[in-house]
Design a protein around this motif. Structure first.
Motif: not given
Length: 126
Positions: A73-102
């Motif tokens: 959502d560029n208006a809110k400068n926010t990125v989302y990650l919708q996570m469905n059908s979660l599994e125990p293997e998804d247990t982790a610390v989740y980080y977001c990161a930014a890269l200038r460009g492509i």
């Protein structure tokens, strides 16, 4: 000051859903691709998804393809990650990161990203 604030983690049962948010500030959001990484105990950090600066291109690692959806959502400068059908293997610390460009490397790799958030814990119980 550059900030990426990850939030939305928590404890959920297998099969459940969570939505993570990455609120960005201190840089020109429209110039940056944003990625989600995760790190489980004793494992290397894994790049699982990213979205281009214009929001038109997305990538998913095989481990989350079809279950997770990244959006921005560029208006809110926010990125989302919708996570469905979660599994125990998804247990982790989740980080977001930014890269200038492509991004040039898929799946995302730590060393290509410029700025990092502090992480949010996701725990999936069986």
């Amino acid at each position: 000051e550059v900030q990426l604030q990850a939030s939305g983690g928590g404890l959920v049962q297998a099969g459940g859903s969570l939505r993570l948010s990455c609120a960005c500030s201190g840089f020109t959001f429209a110039d940056y691709a944003i990625a989600w990484f995760r790190q489980a105990p004793g494992k290397e950090r894994e790049g699982i998804s990213c979205i281009s600066s214009n929001g038109e291109s997305t990538f998913y690692a095989d481990s989350v393809e079809g279950r997770f959806t990244i959006s921005s959502d560029n208006a809110k400068n926010t990125v989302y990650l919708q996570m469905n059908s979660l599994e125990p293997e998804d247990t982790a610390v989740y980080y977001c990161a930014a890269l200038r460009g492509i991004p040039t490397i898929y799946p995302p790799k730590n060393y290509e990203y410029d700025y990092w958030g502090q992480g949010t814990q996701v725990t999936v119980s069986s």
